[in-house]
Design a protein around this motif. Structure first.
Motif, short mmCIF file in Angstrom:
data_model
loop_
_atom_site.label_atom_id
_atom_site.label_comp_id
_atom_site.label_asym_id
_atom_site.label_seq_id
_atom_site.Cartn_x
_atom_site.Cartn_y
_atom_site.Cartn_z
N ALA A 1 0.81 -1.22 0.00
CA ALA A 1 0.00 0.00 0.00
C ALA A 1 0.84 1.27 0.00
O ALA A 1 0.42 2.30 -0.53
CB ALA A 1 -0.94 0.00 1.20
N ARG A 2 2.03 1.23 0.59
CA ARG A 2 2.85 2.44 0.62
C ARG A 2 3.22 2.89 -0.79
O ARG A 2 3.52 4.07 -1.02
CB ARG A 2 4.12 2.20 1.45
CG ARG A 2 4.79 3.50 1.91
CD ARG A 2 5.85 3.21 2.95
NE ARG A 2 7.04 2.64 2.36
CZ ARG A 2 8.06 3.34 1.88
NH1 ARG A 2 8.02 4.66 1.90
NH2 ARG A 2 9.11 2.75 1.39
N GLY A 3 3.16 1.96 -1.74
CA GLY A 3 3.49 2.30 -3.12
C GLY A 3 2.41 3.08 -3.84
O GLY A 3 2.68 3.72 -4.86
N TRP A 4 1.15 3.01 -3.34
CA TRP A 4 0.08 3.75 -4.02
C TRP A 4 -0.59 4.80 -3.14
O TRP A 4 -1.33 5.64 -3.65
CB TRP A 4 -0.97 2.80 -4.59
CG TRP A 4 -1.55 1.77 -3.66
CD1 TRP A 4 -1.28 0.44 -3.66
CD2 TRP A 4 -2.53 1.96 -2.62
NE1 TRP A 4 -2.01 -0.21 -2.68
CE2 TRP A 4 -2.80 0.69 -2.04
CE3 TRP A 4 -3.21 3.07 -2.12
CZ2 TRP A 4 -3.69 0.52 -0.97
CZ3 TRP A 4 -4.10 2.90 -1.07
CH2 TRP A 4 -4.34 1.65 -0.51
N ALA A 5 -0.35 4.77 -1.84
CA ALA A 5 -1.06 5.69 -0.94
C ALA A 5 -0.73 7.16 -1.26
O ALA A 5 -1.62 8.02 -1.20
CB ALA A 5 -0.72 5.38 0.51
N THR A 6 0.52 7.45 -1.59
CA THR A 6 0.86 8.84 -1.90
C THR A 6 0.19 9.29 -3.20
O THR A 6 -0.22 10.45 -3.31
CB THR A 6 2.38 9.02 -2.01
OG1 THR A 6 2.91 8.06 -2.93
CG2 THR A 6 3.05 8.84 -0.67
N ALA A 7 0.05 8.39 -4.16
CA ALA A 7 -0.64 8.74 -5.40
C ALA A 7 -2.11 9.06 -5.13
O ALA A 7 -2.68 9.98 -5.74
CB ALA A 7 -0.52 7.59 -6.41
N LEU A 8 -2.72 8.32 -4.23
CA LEU A 8 -4.11 8.58 -3.88
C LEU A 8 -4.26 9.95 -3.22
O LEU A 8 -5.19 10.70 -3.53
CB LEU A 8 -4.61 7.49 -2.94
CG LEU A 8 -6.04 7.65 -2.44
CD1 LEU A 8 -7.04 7.64 -3.59
CD2 LEU A 8 -6.38 6.56 -1.42
N ILE A 9 -3.35 10.30 -2.33
CA ILE A 9 -3.40 11.61 -1.67
C ILE A 9 -3.24 12.73 -2.69
O ILE A 9 -3.95 13.74 -2.64
CB ILE A 9 -2.33 11.69 -0.57
CG1 ILE A 9 -2.65 10.71 0.56
CG2 ILE A 9 -2.20 13.12 -0.03
CD1 ILE A 9 -1.51 10.48 1.53
N ARG A 10 -2.32 12.55 -3.63
CA ARG A 10 -2.13 13.57 -4.67
C ARG A 10 -3.38 13.68 -5.55
O ARG A 10 -3.71 14.78 -6.02
CB ARG A 10 -0.89 13.26 -5.50
CG ARG A 10 0.41 13.42 -4.72
CD ARG A 10 1.63 13.31 -5.63
NE ARG A 10 2.86 13.55 -4.90
CZ ARG A 10 3.66 12.58 -4.45
NH1 ARG A 10 3.36 11.31 -4.69
NH2 ARG A 10 4.75 12.86 -3.77
#
Length: 244
Positions: A128-137
């Protein structure tokens, strides 16, 4: 009869009549569009009309005011991800947010590209750490596209752009550590990855979700749309349990 054939991302589906369904799809050139799918709840079409799937959509309507008839062909399925709790929660939230937040038939090409990118990241990342920042952006971009963007360029208190570490919940503007002295508990933490790019560690990711969640709830998910926040709460709860 007007006809539109376009690639699209499935965002939401609700039953209509005995066997049909109304689907809401995000298209690159025409924004969010709704259409009636005959037999949309059938065994054949249920796997196609899952949130997150990429489809080729054909809308047909006699007038602009009429709900279009819609046929879809599956181009890329993300159904396997829906069996995994965290990816399923992320897809459910990102698509539900899009479906309720955007006005219909208003082009948001950047949001279509970004949502496709988030869904692709959820699919490709091993954790999940690989996509969580993309979701926030994506959430930040959606806020900006709807006119509720955060001002993260300079400090609201000092005017400088160094050491930005907080966001004012009142003004949605960044605040530096120096400008925040004595008011830290009234401000929202600003994760460094939103300024510097790249991935974030879990404490920063959770701060980012808190930040975007505050402004989404205040400015976008109001009135009846607040119901969709349950999908976000499920996602955040699962992320917290995953990293505990």
């Amino acid at each position: 009869m007007a006809t539109l054939i376009t690639p699209a991302l499935v965002c939401a589906l609700r039953p209509h009549g005995e066997h049909g369904a109304i689907a809401r799809l995000l298209t690159p050139g025409h924004g969010l569009l709704a259409g009636y799918v005959r037999g949309g709840r059938s065994r054949r079409l249920r796997p196609v009309l899952l949130p997150g799937n990429a489809v080729k959509a054909e809308f047909r309507a006699r007038t602009e005011e009429q709900l279009a008839g819609l046929t879809v062909e599956l181009e890329h399925s993300r159904a396997p991800l829906l069996a995994e709790p965290l990816p399923a929660a992320a897809i459910d939230w990102a698509c539900a947010l899009t479906a309720v937040a955007l006005p219909e038939a208003t082009p948001y090409p950047a949001l279509h590209q970004a949502l496709d990118g988030v869904l692709g990241a959820v699919e490709a990342a091993p954790a999940a750490r690989g996509w969580a920042t993309a979701l926030i952006r994506y959430e930040l971009l959606l806020l900006a596209e709807l006119g509720f963007g955060l001002d993260l360029g300079r400090c609201a208190a000092t005017g400088g752009n160094d050491d930005l570490a907080y966001v004012s919940p009142r003004s949605a503007a960044a605040v530096s550590r120096a400008g925040a002295v004595g008011y830290e508990d009234r401000l929202l933490p600003l994760p460094a990855f939103l300024l510097e790019g790249g991935a974030g560690e879990w404490p920063a990711i959770l701060d980012g979700l808190r930040l975007t969640g505050f402004f989404l709830e205040r400015s976008v998910l109001t009135d009846w749309r607040v119901d969709v926040l349950a999908a976000r709460e499920r996602l955040v709860d699962r992320l917290k349990r995953a990293v505990a």
